[in-house]
Design a protein around this motif. Structure first.
Motif, PDB file in Angstrom:
ATOM      1  N   ILE A 263      48.623  -3.688  46.020  1.00 18.69           N
ATOM      2  CA  ILE A 263      47.335  -3.223  46.528  1.00 18.69           C
ATOM      3  C   ILE A 263      46.388  -2.992  45.361  1.00 18.69           C
ATOM      4  O   ILE A 263      46.764  -2.396  44.353  1.00 18.69           O
ATOM      5  N   GLU A 264      45.147  -3.443  45.509  1.00 15.03           N
ATOM      6  CA  GLU A 264      44.129  -3.162  44.516  1.00 15.03           C
ATOM      7  C   GLU A 264      42.782  -2.936  45.191  1.00 15.03           C
ATOM      8  O   GLU A 264      42.534  -3.421  46.298  1.00 15.03           O
ATOM      9  N   VAL A 265      41.932  -2.157  44.546  1.00 18.33           N
ATOM     10  CA  VAL A 265      40.561  -1.981  45.016  1.00 18.33           C
ATOM     11  C   VAL A 265      39.801  -3.258  44.686  1.00 18.33           C
ATOM     12  O   VAL A 265      39.778  -3.706  43.539  1.00 18.33           O
ATOM     13  N   ASP A 268      33.580  -2.126  45.415  1.00 15.39           N
ATOM     14  CA  ASP A 268      33.172  -0.720  45.332  1.00 15.39           C
ATOM     15  C   ASP A 268      31.645  -0.662  45.312  1.00 15.39           C
ATOM     16  O   ASP A 268      31.014  -1.057  44.330  1.00 15.39           O
ATOM     17  N   ILE A 295      39.656   3.408  38.748  1.00 18.65           N
ATOM     18  CA  ILE A 295      39.685   2.136  39.461  1.00 18.65           C
ATOM     19  C   ILE A 295      39.591   1.047  38.406  1.00 18.65           C
ATOM     20  O   ILE A 295      38.627   0.989  37.632  1.00 18.65           O
ATOM     21  N   ARG A 304      45.551  -3.271  39.245  1.00 20.41           N
ATOM     22  CA  ARG A 304      45.262  -2.028  39.962  1.00 20.41           C
ATOM     23  C   ARG A 304      45.428  -0.849  39.026  1.00 20.41           C
ATOM     24  O   ARG A 304      46.007  -0.987  37.928  1.00 20.41           O
ATOM     25  N   TYR A 351      44.596   4.963  46.397  1.00 25.01           N
ATOM     26  CA  TYR A 351      44.588   3.693  45.663  1.00 25.01           C
ATOM     27  C   TYR A 351      43.795   3.761  44.359  1.00 25.01           C
ATOM     28  O   TYR A 351      43.186   2.783  43.923  1.00 25.01           O
ATOM     29  N   THR A 352      43.801   4.942  43.725  1.00 24.39           N
ATOM     30  CA  THR A 352      43.129   5.130  42.446  1.00 24.39           C
ATOM     31  C   THR A 352      44.065   5.885  41.509  1.00 24.39           C
ATOM     32  O   THR A 352      45.097   6.422  41.921  1.00 24.39           O
ATOM     33  N   VAL A 760      38.975   2.118  51.598  1.00 25.99           N
ATOM     34  CA  VAL A 760      39.764   3.131  50.904  1.00 25.99           C
ATOM     35  C   VAL A 760      39.609   4.454  51.644  1.00 25.99           C
ATOM     36  O   VAL A 760      38.489   4.910  51.885  1.00 25.99           O
ATOM     37  N   THR A 771      33.899   1.317  49.942  1.00 26.40           N
ATOM     38  CA  THR A 771      34.899   0.836  48.991  1.00 26.40           C
ATOM     39  C   THR A 771      36.068   0.230  49.750  1.00 26.40           C
ATOM     40  O   THR A 771      36.560   0.817  50.715  1.00 26.40           O
ATOM     41  N   TYR A 773      39.951  -1.839  49.766  1.00 24.00           N
ATOM     42  CA  TYR A 773      41.181  -2.238  49.081  1.00 24.00           C
ATOM     43  C   TYR A 773      41.776  -3.434  49.820  1.00 24.00           C
ATOM     44  O   TYR A 773      41.516  -3.655  51.009  1.00 24.00           O
TER      45      TYR A 773
END
Length: 790
Positions: A263-265, A268, A295, A304, A351-352, A760, A771, A773
């Protein structure tokens, strides 16, 4: 290093081009030679209708993936299988796993069972976590598309995935395999041994160890993620004391653990006016509070930044006892199954790499099932099957939204300080008991025409409960007098407000449902090479209890029903060197169960009043020459919410900035397609085999998968209708009776594919930013595979 081996696809293309040129130059001669020598396609035997029959005789839309293909292509999980089966999708989110056929599946909710029934040796695997279990030492996997309500039954309203493990043999045989993906240091060891233990007893033992270092980089700790560690062991014993009786016992244990997530952002956007810090992105806001770099880079780049220590530990036990006894010319079959699992997960679900919140998930499940059926021998005036089924299951699920004492939320607003060092803990239980009786008969009117009628009657009782409380993380006790001034955006609707204080809720309910699902099918066989069919059937999936919702509006969701019509045929041609199957379908779903993100920390179940899916599926094989075989499969899908309505627990189904328009706070999706509904999906494969020296054989296989554009966002945000993509796999192998050495390239064009997208949590409702993900599919891999057969 291996990313730079761009000569591999070029060499493969040249090899196929040379083969094609030779074929074009001498195609008529080769066709004549094949006809003269009687070379034909090998028959594929399936048990899609609970009896062994050739694939060309099955009047169902079905794709069969052989055990040999699974082993050679490095298909380790259902996630890998979807590339080879049109209109099949499987995905993971941060907290769940789903499987879809023809755009119909089950979203994020532990209260759900899957709409695509998964069966392993006839044992139902309905829970979402079981989709992640490893696949190994299989005889075949049959993907049956459309409602499979009579012979499979249990909730298989979208289709069924029937896995058959390899059976013990009286002849001694063994296989040791080792593979290594040098790109990501993925290693697999597999040992299989089978043979007779006496004149009447045979056994098979299989063990697989799989390690994967991951393919994303976590810039916070420098680790590659997700790191996977699997150990799967299976033992099978078959006892055949006479020609009339055989008994098979299978015991299996799987342990599959994961550290980190894919998982990644990926995007944003700045906070809107009225937000706590308008004009700044989520990453910039976290930087203001002392967490720069929280992030990594808000693009899809396999990178990530997360500090929460994500992991998922899973243990699965599966036991099956199958007894076949000849009663006259008929076969009496009893299948007893026991399945249990437990898993423990930590999800860094902000996710941060900033301390915002984590989620703990803990689930235990236990299931026992018993099926008894009597089957006629087949090939008579009336071919029939009758049976009964019973299943009981117990589920205990707990999750906790954990806010650490140093959470950024305390800095964002003084009103949120009381939430620090607390947890919103949820306990969900569900017990179910189901029994069913079923019958199906095919009346062979004459050599050309046959009519099949069938039905299944099911009754299911469920009891469920959901308790949510605020807990002090230090003492483990319920927080008294929790202030009602805390923004509902944090724990949306999770708690009733009494005297300006939040109080938890404790809900319970019971459901008693029954259904009758009939089937009618007409078959026409004008000759041995043509079979045409048309069918009408219904499907049913029981209702249940909403495990993941945070509100008290509605704890229950209702059952869903389907009415499906299909027509198609299977054809053999070119003196047995080619076969094709085609199916046109139209399915109408009432009260489809969907789960939608509420924009903060929960998912709400909604029953969509009316959904229609229609399209066609085409598959086949063709023996181009004695050395070259073509395999192909194509699917077309038209999915539409005819009436989205509003009959659920409320909230959600709106992407950031969209205004709810329905009475329960949801957004209307009428006229839209659902998540994972690409119009076109397809797969084609060319397999070239030729002997070259002293018993050695050369094999070259190329696979092409293509998927048209689709929406990957759980709430159908149009920003994430991802583009169409193609994946190319290739395998080069040399082998003799004992050894095989192969080099496999998967996704060699390095397509970047998002398998799931969402906003997110808390980014929109609390921080005011838009934002996103996403979950990344695996990038290109290059694997060396060595197999010793003995």
């Amino acid at each position: 290093m291996f990313r730079k081996l761009i000569f591999v696809p070029a060499v493969l293309c040249l090899g196929f081009a040379a083969g094609a040129q030779a074929q074009d130059a001498d195609s008529d001669d080769q066709a004549s030679d094949a006809a003269a020598t009687g070379r034909v396609l090998e028959e594929i035997v399936v048990t899609a209708q609970k009896r062994e029959e050739g694939l060309t005789d099955v009047p169902i839309s079905i794709v069969v993936t052989s055990g040999e293909k699974i082993r050679q292509a490095g298909i380790y999980r259902i996630e890998d299988l979807q590339n080879y089966v049109p209109n099949l999708q499987m995905t993971e989110s941060g907290i769940s796993t789903q499987m879809y056929i023809r755009g119909i599946g089950t979203g994020n909710n532990q209260g759900f069972e899957q709409s695509v029934g998964q069966y392993v040796d006839g044992i139902y695997y309905g829970r979402q976590q079981l989709i992640r279990a490893p696949m190994f030492d299989l005889a075949r996997v049959s993907t049956l598309r459309g409602p499979q309500s009579i012979l499979f039954g249990k909730n298989s309203i979208a289709g069924a995935l029937a896995m058959t493990t390899a059976a013990p043999t009286q002849d001694y045989e063994g296989r040791f395999s080792y593979s290594n993906d040098f790109e990501h240091n993925t290693r697999m060891l597999e040992l299989v041994m089978s043979g007779g233990l006496s004149d009447t007893v045979s056994g098979r033992f299989a063990i697989r160890k799989y390690d994967d270092d991951g393919y994303l980089v976590n810039t916070f700790n420098g680790a590659d993620e997700p790191e996977r560690d699997d150990l799967a062991v299976r033992g099978t014993v078959r006892w055949e004391p006479s020609d009339r009786l055989d008994i098979t016992l299978k015991l299996e244990r799987d342990v599959f653990d994961t550290t980190g997530r894919q998982i990644e952002v990926i995007e944003d956007n700045p906070a809107i006016a009225g937000s706590p810090i308008p004009g700044l992105t989520y990453a910039q806001i976290l930087g203001v509070f002392g967490f720069p770099g929280a992030i990594s880079d808000a693009t899809q780049n396999y990178s990530r930044s997360a500090d929460g220590g994500d992991f998922s530990n899973n243990e699965l036990d599966s036991h099956a006892l199958t007894i076949n006894y000849q009663v006259g010319e008929n076969t009496l079959t009893a299948v007893s199954g026991y399945v249990s699992y437990d898993f423990l997960e930590i999800c860094d679900c902000d996710y941060t790499a900033a301390p915002v919140f984590n989620v703990l998930l803990d689930e235990e499940y236990e299931q026992f099932s018993q099926e008894i059926r009597l089957t006629s021998p087949g090939g008579e005036k009336v071919d029939w099957i009758v049976g009964g089924f019973y299943q009981t299951g117990d589920l205990d699920f707990r999750d906790a939204i954990i806010v650490p004492p140093n959470s950024v939320l305390g800095s964002l607003s003084p009103a949120l300080v009381p939430i620090l060092n607390t947890s919103a803990q949820r306990q969900f239980t569900q017990d179910s008991d189901l029994w069913a009786v079923f019958a199906q008969a095919t009346i062979n009117l004459n050599d050309e025409w046959a009519v099949t009628v069938g039905g299944r009657y099911t009754e299911e009782d469920k009891k469920g409960s959901r308790l949510i409380e605020i807990i002090d993380n230090t003492t483990g006790l319920v927080v008294p007098n929790f202030p009602g001034s805390i923004a509902p955006a944090v724990f949306t609707g999770a708690f009733a407000i009494e005297n300006e204080q939040f109080t938890g809720h404790d809900l319970s309910g019971s459901r008693d449902e029954s259904s009758f699902t009939p089937l009618v099918r007409l078959e026409y066989r004008p000759n041995d090479d043509v079979m045409l069919f048309a069918s009408a059937t219904t499907g049913f999936k029981a209702g249940g209890f909403d495990a993941r919702s945070n509100n008290t509006v509605s704890f229950e969701f209702t059952d869903e029903e389907a009415t499906s019509f299909e027509a198609g045929g299977r054809f053999s041609y070119a003196d047995g060197r080619g076969e094709t199957g085609i199916s046109f379908f139209y399915t109408d779903y009432d009260d489809l169960q969907v789960s939608q993100f509420d924009g903060t920390l929960g998912f709400n179940v909604t029953n969509v009043p009316n959904t229609v899916v229609k399209g066609f599926e085409l598959d086949g094989r063709y023996l181009i020459s004695d050395s070259v075989t073509l395999t192909y499969a194509v699917g077309f899908l038209d999915h539409e919410f005819k009436n989205f309505g509003a009959s659920g627990s409320g909230g959600g189904n709106c992407y950031f900035g969209e205004t709810p328009v329905l009475a329960d706070g949801t957004c209307d999706r009428t006229g839209q397609s659902g998540q994972y509904t690409p119009e076109f999906t397809g797969h084609t494969s060319l397999d070239y085999v030729t002997p070259f020296s002293n018993g050695w054989e050369f094999r070259l296989t190329g696979d092409l998968t293509w998927v048209s554009s689709q929406n990957a966002h759980v709430n159908l945000d149009p920003a994430y209708k991802i583009d169409a993509y193609q994946k190319i796999d290739a395998r080069v192998a040399v082998s003799n009776e004992k050894w095989e050495f192969a080099f496999i390239g998967k996704n060699i064009t390095d397509e970047k594919v998002l398998t799931y997208v969402n906003n997110v949590p808390l980014s929109g409702g609390t921080f005011g930013t838009n934002t996103y993900y996403g979950l990344d599919a695996r990038d290109s891999t290059y694997t060396l595979q060595v197999t010793l057969s003995f």
